[in-house]
Design an enzyme around this catalytic site. Structure first.
Site, short mmCIF file in Angstrom:
data_model
loop_
_atom_site.label_atom_id
_atom_site.label_comp_id
_atom_site.label_asym_id
_atom_site.label_seq_id
_atom_site.Cartn_x
_atom_site.Cartn_y
_atom_site.Cartn_z
N ARG A 123 0.85 -1.18 0.00
CA ARG A 123 0.00 0.00 0.00
C ARG A 123 0.89 1.24 0.00
NH1 ARG A 123 -3.47 2.16 4.48
NH2 ARG A 123 -5.27 3.09 3.47
N THR B 200 -0.36 7.68 -1.64
CA THR B 200 -1.60 7.63 -2.44
C THR B 200 -2.63 6.69 -1.83
OG1 THR B 200 -0.83 5.79 -3.78
CG2 THR B 200 -0.26 7.99 -4.56
N ASP C 164 -2.61 -9.90 12.59
CA ASP C 164 -1.90 -9.87 11.31
C ASP C 164 -1.57 -11.30 10.88
OD1 ASP C 164 0.40 -9.86 9.45
OD2 ASP C 164 0.24 -7.69 9.69
N ASP D 240 2.19 -12.05 10.07
CA ASP D 240 3.03 -12.15 11.27
C ASP D 240 2.78 -13.46 12.00
OD1 ASP D 240 4.46 -9.83 11.00
OD2 ASP D 240 3.06 -8.63 12.18
N1 URA Z 1 -4.50 -8.23 7.16
C1 URA Z 1 -4.35 -9.02 8.24
O1 URA Z 1 -3.43 -9.83 8.31
N2 URA Z 1 -5.24 -8.91 9.25
C2 URA Z 1 -6.28 -8.06 9.22
O2 URA Z 1 -7.07 -8.01 10.16
C3 URA Z 1 -6.42 -7.23 8.08
C4 URA Z 1 -5.51 -7.33 7.08
#
Ligand code: URA
Length: 209
Positions: free
Chosen positions: A104, A108, A200, A203
């Site tokens: 991302r 922008t 995440d 992760d």
């Molecule tokens: N990406 C992720 O890994 N977790 C989320 O909650 C949103 C995007």
């Protein structure tokens, strides 16, 4: 018109609950992602075309069916999508695998492709794009646009957890793409994480936090 498939089989719900638990460690989390991806893929491939063949069983000649039609490619969105590949290829071992990396742009806020390596014959393949979390939908929408630019005609999107916003973004921008997910969560928080979600996914799969 695209359809949204929430595959809420009890085993999928159970595995997603275990993934949500913040105390679930990397090894178990990775196994759960893979197993859940396999179970969702079972449904995402339900409409694969079959052809009839004849073969000899130990008992007699038999007319029987095998998968035919377009060949399949799985395309994980880097990096969390990689966690789903073992599970989906255990169901369709002959499928080819492409990779798309998107980030991302902080200025922008647009999704920018930084990596793309796909099978040479991608335009002739049906593609299942995989990413565990469908959050804002920006990345998924951009990845689908990239695949379409390369001539891919039949695309499905598969995730483990979807947000209503993400699903709506795909339906609005790519109404021909079917979505398969294990659950539809409540929505996004101010950091664009899915709520309640599982944190995440990248992760947690790779143990980077
Ligand atoms: N990406 C992720 O890994 N977790 C989320 O909650 C949103 C995007």
């Amino acid at each position: 018109m695209a359809s949204l498939h929430v595959i809420d089989h009890p085993l999928i719900q159970h595995k997603i609950s275990l993934m949500r638990d913040k105390n679930t460690g990397t090894k178990e989390f990775r196994e759960l992602v893979s197993e859940t991806a396999m179970l969702i893929c079972y449904e995402a491939t339900r409409d694969l075309p079959l052809k009839e063949i004849e073969m000899e069983t130990p008992v007699c000649m038999a007319k029987t069916k095998i998968v035919s039609g377009h060949k399949l490619a799985f395309v994980p969105i880097l990096r969390a999508g990689l966690g789903m590949i073992e599970g989906v290829t255990s169901l369709v071992p002959a499928a080819k695998i492409g990779h798309i990396g998107m980030f991302r742009d902080p200025e922008t806020k647009e999704s920018v492709k930084y990596y793309c390596k796909l099978p040479d014959d991608i335009a002739e393949r049906d593609v299942i794009l995989v990413d565990p979390m469908l959050a804002t939908g920006n990345t998924a929408v951009s990845a689908i646009t990239e695949l379409k630019k390369l001539g891919v005609k039949n695309i499905k999107f598969m995730c483990i957890i979807s947000s209503p916003e993400g699903a709506a973004a795909i339906i609005q921008n790519h109404p021909d793409v079917d979505i398969y997910c294990g659950t539809m969560d409540q929505g996004l928080n101010e950091d664009k994480y899915i709520v309640p979600g599982l944190g995440d996914a990248g992760d947690r799969i790779f143990g980077t936090k």
